[in-house]
Structure formats: C-alpha cells, structure tokens
Design a protein around this motif. Structure first.
Motif, PDB file in Angstrom:
ATOM      1  N   ASN A   1       0.810  -1.218   0.000  1.00 34.84           N
ATOM      2  CA  ASN A   1       0.000   0.000   0.000  1.00 34.84           C
ATOM      3  C   ASN A   1       0.842   1.266   0.000  1.00 34.84           C
ATOM      4  OD1 ASN A   1      -2.422  -1.338  -0.115  1.00 34.84           O
ATOM      5  ND2 ASN A   1      -2.780  -1.304   2.086  1.00 34.84           N
ATOM      6  N   LYS A   2       2.151   1.117   0.252  1.00 35.13           N
ATOM      7  CA  LYS A   2       3.061   2.257   0.140  1.00 35.13           C
ATOM      8  C   LYS A   2       3.345   2.584  -1.324  1.00 35.13           C
ATOM      9  CE  LYS A   2       3.703   2.497   4.626  1.00 35.13           C
ATOM     10  NZ  LYS A   2       3.185   3.626   5.434  1.00 35.13           N
ATOM     11  N   ILE A   3       3.086   1.577  -2.190  1.00 35.70           N
ATOM     12  CA  ILE A   3       3.291   1.799  -3.623  1.00 35.70           C
ATOM     13  C   ILE A   3       2.233   2.781  -4.118  1.00 35.70           C
ATOM     14  CG2 ILE A   3       3.327   0.712  -5.904  1.00 35.70           C
ATOM     15  CD1 ILE A   3       4.103  -1.902  -4.557  1.00 35.70           C
ATOM     16  N   PRO A   4       2.596   3.782  -4.872  1.00 37.07           N
ATOM     17  CA  PRO A   4       1.600   4.736  -5.388  1.00 37.07           C
ATOM     18  C   PRO A   4       0.660   4.070  -6.383  1.00 37.07           C
ATOM     19  CG  PRO A   4       3.741   5.114  -6.389  1.00 37.07           C
ATOM     20  CD  PRO A   4       3.968   4.108  -5.296  1.00 37.07           C
ATOM     21  N   GLY A   5      -0.329   4.793  -6.826  1.00 40.08           N
ATOM     22  CA  GLY A   5      -1.265   4.264  -7.813  1.00 40.08           C
ATOM     23  C   GLY A   5      -0.552   3.776  -9.054  1.00 40.08           C
ATOM     24  N   PRO A   6      -1.199   2.892  -9.834  1.00 41.01           N
ATOM     25  CA  PRO A   6      -0.532   2.279 -10.996  1.00 41.01           C
ATOM     26  C   PRO A   6       0.101   3.278 -11.952  1.00 41.01           C
ATOM     27  CG  PRO A   6      -2.607   1.182 -10.549  1.00 41.01           C
ATOM     28  CD  PRO A   6      -2.549   2.361  -9.627  1.00 41.01           C
TER      29      PRO A   6
ATOM     30  N   THR B   1      -3.344  -4.318  -1.014  1.00 45.45           N
ATOM     31  CA  THR B   1      -4.455  -5.213  -0.690  1.00 45.45           C
ATOM     32  C   THR B   1      -4.575  -6.318  -1.727  1.00 45.45           C
ATOM     33  OG1 THR B   1      -5.632  -3.314   0.258  1.00 45.45           O
ATOM     34  CG2 THR B   1      -6.913  -5.305  -0.169  1.00 45.45           C
ATOM     35  N   VAL B   2      -4.573  -5.917  -2.993  1.00 40.03           N
ATOM     36  CA  VAL B   2      -4.692  -6.903  -4.074  1.00 40.03           C
ATOM     37  C   VAL B   2      -3.507  -7.866  -4.048  1.00 40.03           C
ATOM     38  CG1 VAL B   2      -4.814  -7.236  -6.576  1.00 40.03           C
ATOM     39  CG2 VAL B   2      -6.016  -5.322  -5.515  1.00 40.03           C
TER      40      VAL B   2
ATOM     41  N   TYR C   1      -2.861  -5.213 -16.059  1.00 37.63           N
ATOM     42  CA  TYR C   1      -4.188  -5.616 -15.601  1.00 37.63           C
ATOM     43  C   TYR C   1      -4.334  -5.534 -14.083  1.00 37.63           C
ATOM     44  CZ  TYR C   1      -4.604  -7.214 -20.382  1.00 37.63           C
ATOM     45  OH  TYR C   1      -4.619  -7.259 -21.750  1.00 37.63           O
ATOM     46  N   LEU C   2      -3.216  -5.404 -13.366  1.00 38.31           N
ATOM     47  CA  LEU C   2      -3.292  -5.216 -11.921  1.00 38.31           C
ATOM     48  C   LEU C   2      -4.075  -3.948 -11.597  1.00 38.31           C
ATOM     49  CD1 LEU C   2      -2.389  -6.164  -9.088  1.00 38.31           C
ATOM     50  CD2 LEU C   2      -0.340  -4.765  -9.376  1.00 38.31           C
ATOM     51  N   ALA C   3      -3.878  -2.912 -12.405  1.00 37.69           N
ATOM     52  CA  ALA C   3      -4.604  -1.647 -12.202  1.00 37.69           C
ATOM     53  C   ALA C   3      -6.098  -1.845 -12.409  1.00 37.69           C
ATOM     54  CB  ALA C   3      -4.066  -0.581 -13.153  1.00 37.69           C
ATOM     55  N   ALA C   4      -6.461  -2.636 -13.411  1.00 38.82           N
ATOM     56  CA  ALA C   4      -7.880  -2.874 -13.681  1.00 38.82           C
ATOM     57  C   ALA C   4      -8.531  -3.639 -12.534  1.00 38.82           C
ATOM     58  CB  ALA C   4      -8.029  -3.645 -14.989  1.00 38.82           C
TER      59      ALA C   4
ATOM     60  N   CYS D   1      -2.299   2.248 -19.365  1.00 38.48           N
ATOM     61  CA  CYS D   1      -1.576   1.628 -20.480  1.00 38.48           C
ATOM     62  C   CYS D   1      -0.602   2.601 -21.137  1.00 38.48           C
ATOM     63  CB  CYS D   1      -2.557   1.099 -21.528  1.00 38.48           C
ATOM     64  SG  CYS D   1      -3.415  -0.406 -21.020  1.00 38.48           S
ATOM     65  N   LEU D   2      -0.926   3.910 -21.116  1.00 41.63           N
ATOM     66  CA  LEU D   2      -0.006   4.904 -21.660  1.00 41.63           C
ATOM     67  C   LEU D   2       1.339   4.828 -20.948  1.00 41.63           C
ATOM     68  CD1 LEU D   2       0.914   7.474 -23.160  1.00 41.63           C
ATOM     69  CD2 LEU D   2      -0.332   8.802 -21.427  1.00 41.63           C
ATOM     70  N   PHE D   3       1.309   4.826 -19.625  1.00 41.07           N
ATOM     71  CA  PHE D   3       2.545   4.826 -18.855  1.00 41.07           C
ATOM     72  C   PHE D   3       3.195   3.436 -18.838  1.00 41.07           C
ATOM     73  CE2 PHE D   3      -0.176   8.177 -17.049  1.00 41.07           C
ATOM     74  CZ  PHE D   3       0.641   9.271 -17.324  1.00 41.07           C
ATOM     75  N   ALA D   4       2.371   2.386 -18.794  1.00 40.84           N
ATOM     76  CA  ALA D   4       2.920   1.030 -18.787  1.00 40.84           C
ATOM     77  C   ALA D   4       3.663   0.728 -20.083  1.00 40.84           C
ATOM     78  CB  ALA D   4       1.797   0.014 -18.572  1.00 40.84           C
ATOM     79  N   SER D   5       3.089   1.137 -21.201  1.00 40.45           N
ATOM     80  CA  SER D   5       3.709   0.845 -22.500  1.00 40.45           C
ATOM     81  C   SER D   5       5.057   1.541 -22.639  1.00 40.45           C
ATOM     82  CB  SER D   5       2.781   1.278 -23.638  1.00 40.45           C
ATOM     83  OG  SER D   5       2.509   2.670 -23.577  1.00 40.45           O
TER      84      SER D   5
END
Length: 531
Positions: free
Chosen positions: A42-47, A493-494, A474-477, A374-378
């Motif tokens: 949970n310390k990791i920022p959003g995807p 959490t996930v 897909y972790l973000a989804a 997907c913009l940032f992941a790619s």
C-alpha cells in the motif's frame, strides 16, 4: 490465521456458513506476513504513478550502469550484452517520436476495447445478470469455486482479454449467492493468471512459443523439431491440478481472511445486489434464444475452419497456426454481442439497433482509467527492454542456475522459479521467451533436458507471478474493480490476497512437475522430459 484488525459486529449467515462483518473502522488490514505484504504494497503509489516512477528509475539506472560498464556475456552466442544509456540524443529522440505508437500498439489495447464492445451488450441488456442468477442456484461452496477456477485456468485460450472480462463476472456471481464479491474477483483473476500456463486444449500461445523454442534448440541439435502439442500431456494434466489448488486457496485461505478483516463485506455504492430470484417467463425465453444464438455462432466458427474457408489450416500447418487464434478478440466481441442482442430484443431492453450505441459508449467509458495506465505502462516496458537491463538479469540468472549442479528434475524446477522472477519485471509471454529462450534452451539441453520440458517449465513460471507482477497492466484494472466493492482496497491489498495463490499453487505445481519428470512420463506426444 490473520486476526481481525478492525472492530465491528459479526453476523453469521447460517445458510452459507460464512461470517459477515459490519465494519465501522477505516483500517481493515491483515496481520502477520500477508499483513506486512499488504502494508508495504500500500506504500506503492497508484498504478499510473508507479509506472512513472519505474520509468524514471530505469532511465537513471541505465545511465549509471552504462557508465560503470555493466555487461554480461551471452553463453550461447558469446556476444557481450551491455546496458544501453537511454539519455543519449538518439535514444531520447526515438522515445519522443514513438510514444504514440507504443501506446496504441500496446498489446492490451489491441484486444480489450474490442472485447468490451460485445461485453457491453451482454451486460447492459441483462443477459449476464440472468445467467448469473441461473448459475447462482448451483449448490455447494466447492462446486462454484471449482467451476470458476476451471473456466479461469482455461481462459488463456481467449488471450489477455480474459484478465479483464472474467474476474468482474465472477465477483458478480459470488455476490449473487451472498458470498464475498472480492473473493470471487480474486479467484477469477488468480485462476486466469497463475493458470495461464495450463490448458485442456492447444492454443495460439503453444504455437508461437514452439517456433521460438525450435529456433533456440537447433543451436545445439540441428535436427530438433518442435510443434504446438509438444507439452500438451503435461499441460492437460496441470489444468486439473491448478484448478483444484486455486479453488482450495480461495475457500480455505482467501475467504476466511476476507471475513476476518471485513474487506468486501459492505454494500457497494456502484453496483446493486443481484437477487437470486427465479427468472420470469420472458427472461427464460430470452435465455433460450440467446443460447441458440450462441450455438449458431460456434457452428459458424466451426464451418469457417473447413478447407477453403477463412480459418482453414494453412498449407503445412494446422488450425492453431492459421487465422483462427489471431481473430480471438473479434470472435469474443461477437460471442457476447449476438446473444446479448437477441436477449435484449426478446425482453425489451433493446427496441432498435441504435439502442446498442449508448450501451457500448457507457461501457467504453469504464476503460478510461485502464487506457491511461496503459499509456505509462507501455512506455516503461519499452524503455526497460531497450536498456538491456532485463536481458542481463536473465543471463545472470541462467548462469546461476546452471552452476548450481542440481539433478535434472530440480534444475527444471529451478527454471520455473527463475522464469517467475523474470516475469515480475517483464510480462508478455512471447516477447519474453524470444529474449530468454536463446539462452536457457541451449544451456538446459546441454544439461540433458528436452526443449519440450523447458518450454513447459517456462509456461508455468510465466503464469505463476502474473497476478502479483507490479508491471502487469491488468493489476490496475483489478484494483479498480476491487474498489467498487471495497473503497479501502489499495495495490497492497490486491497483492496480499494474490500472494497465497502464487505461493501455494507454485509449490504444488512445481512438485507435480518434479514427480512427472522423475516418473519418466512424456510431456507431449513423442516428447520425453529428458534427452
């Protein structure tokens, strides 16, 4: 077992034998090892921010490592692989020039939106809800979990679209039978992810990986011939192993932990409960017509596989190497759209064809966050691969494995672990195998292991950590779906609820592989595990 970290009132659902917790506290975390994973995760920022951070780290690391002269020698080709500095003028210009191409050609964006068009009609006409009501009448906790797990494990036949389509449907199913929807979401995602290397049928992934395996194997044995079925015996048997393990993890690990922490037990603000009431006569008629349309659809696809038809086997190949599996996203779209349209026309949720446009528009809106991620992941995945850091990690890992001096069966098990580790940083089965097969296949062939078994081990490792890989888009989804049922859910959490699936399935599946190899069983028709 983790203890409940929040205070609340526990209510028992006698019919299902599960605990429902009325949580009144904002904090609701697990304790122990998984609690630590959740807290750190949970310390990791959003995807989106996470991929931005990884992007910056990769650029800085490429500069530092290239300046230090970090490199590794490919043991097969003898060529030196060095870290590439991404800060050069040429690399900077190339990056800026191709941002749009990397984004629009990113694999998930080539499949998910198309599939979503069909899913929109099946969902918003009421077909999926009606189907879930029927499924919800299935008695027994085990039966539902096994059915879900079995479908999820085999869902890799439809490719990456399964990661986005299947889990939310399972969440709806679990909610309809008054079980924790997060348990359904996590089981759906985990079974698709960790089971990505198993299947009852031979799919397009088997064909594409076999071609890469043969190209690597001929370096050692010029006469070796690979085919798509060379690991089929083992993958067929693995389907049942992974199905049972995932279902057991869900029932004995995930659901009790969710009950004790209260996650997902509150009412969703964005979804309505699906009451498990009997269908009306009109809905039953709609379901029958939708089923008939689905049968006709599959019959049409089968006819198109005949000689001279669009999906016919190419000369010298099979159906799996033809156009059929390349058209999966489009076929999924029609598989949902056609029955959904027929059902909608029957029950009145669709009056005219134009009514489908608003449905599709609303469903596509739900992908906006995923498209942004997907913009940032790619961009990150592209620069990470170009830097050669992933290649050097693979070379170092392979060298470490070979010099352990393990028995052949354990060496193969070690390769599963190695592939799982690499998958944490570099997803995409074919692209990753194209990179590392030229190193691992010849090295392990020299150690006496058949390329067919090496490919099988790779498929296992490639799937086992999909669900916990931070670079997996897909972790973000899945996080977005989880927050529908539990707003407090975060990345950690996930990951904390996914980790038991990876660890337990990994231990059981690797043990199964070791026993299979030691028993001398063939991994596929005409292919032994050892040379």
């Amino acid at each position: 077992m983790a203890e409940m970290a929040a205070t609340g009132t526990i209510k028992t659902n006698q019919s299902m034998g599960t605990a429902v917790i009325d949580v009144k506290n904002e904090e609701c975390q697990m304790t122990g090892f998984y609690g630590l994973v959740e807290k750190l995760g949970n310390k990791i920022p959003g995807p989106a921010f996470m991929f931005m951070g990884l992007f910056v780290i990769t650029y800085i690391a490429s500069f530092i490592m290239s300046t230090m002269g970090v490199s590794a020698v490919n043991p097969v080709t003898g060529k030196t692989v060095s870290v590439i500095n991404l800060f050069t003028s040429a690399n900077t210009a190339d990056f800026l020039q191709n941002i749009n191409k990397r984004w629009m050609n990113f694999a998930p964006l080539l499949t998910v939106p198309v599939c979503t068009v069909g899913l929109a009609i099946a969902s918003r006409t009421g077909l999926l809800e009606a189907g879930l009501r029927l499924t919800g009448h299935c008695e027994g906790i085990w039966s539902v979990a096994l059915i879900v797990s079995f479908i999820g494990v085999n869902a890799n036949l439809v490719g990456d679209a399964a990661f986005l389509i299947f889990p939310p449907l399972v969440a709806m199913l679990f909610k309809s039978v008054h079980r924790n929807p997060l348990a359904g979401l996590f089981l759906g995602y985990a079974s698709v992810s960790v089971g990505f290397g198993a299947n009852l049928l031979i799919g397009s992934a088997d064909a594409s990986l076999a071609g890469l395996t043969q190209a690597a194997a001929v370096i050692v044995d010029a006469n070796f011939v690979a085919n798509a079925a060379m690991g089929w015996y083992y993958l067929f048997a693995s389907t049942f192993v992974v199905t049972i393990v995932c279902a057991a993890v869900s029932i004995y690990v995930i659901e009790p932990r969710l009950a004790k922490t209260g996650m997902g037990m509150g009412q969703s603000n964005e979804t309505e409960d699906i009451e498990n009431e009997a269908l009306s006569d009109l809905q039953k008629t709609g379901m029958k017509r939708a089923l008939l349309m689905l049968i006709l659809f599959f019959a049409a696809v089968a006819l198109m596989c005949l000689p001279g038809m669009p999906f016919a086997a190419p000369k010298g190949g099979s159906i799996t190497t033809g156009k059929l599996f390349k058209c999966i996203p489009t076929l999924i779209m029609f598989m949902f759209f056609l029955p959904g349209y027929v059902y909608g026309k029957t029950v009145g949720t669709i009056k005219k064809f134009g009514d489908t446009i608003p449905m599709i528009t609303e469903e596509i809106k739900g992908l906006s966050g995923f498209i942004m991620v997907c913009l940032f992941a790619s961009q990150f995945i592209a620069v990470f691969g170009k830097s050669n850091i992933a290649t050097i990690i693979a070379i170092w890992g392979g060298d470490f494995l070979v010099h352990l001096g393990l028995p052949k069966a354990l060496l193969l098990a070690g390769f599963v672990v190695m592939a799982s580790f690499i998958n944490l940083f570099m997803t995409g089965a074919s692209g990753k195998w194209a990179l590392i097969s030229t190193m691992f296949v010849p090295m392990m062939m020299i150690a006496g292991i058949n390329p067919a078994a090496i490919q099988v081990a790779y498929r296992m490792g490639d799937g086992l950590t999909n669900n916990i890989a931070p670079v997996f888009p897909y972790l973000a989804a899945i996080l977005g779906y989880a927050q529908i049922y539990e707003p407090r859910a975060r990345v950690g959490t996930v990951m904390a609820y996914m980790l038991p699936y990876t660890l337990i399935t990994g231990v059981v599946w690797i043990a199964f592989l070791v026993v299979w190899v030691m028993a001398g069983l063939p991994v596929g028709p005409g292919y032994s595990a050892l040379l």
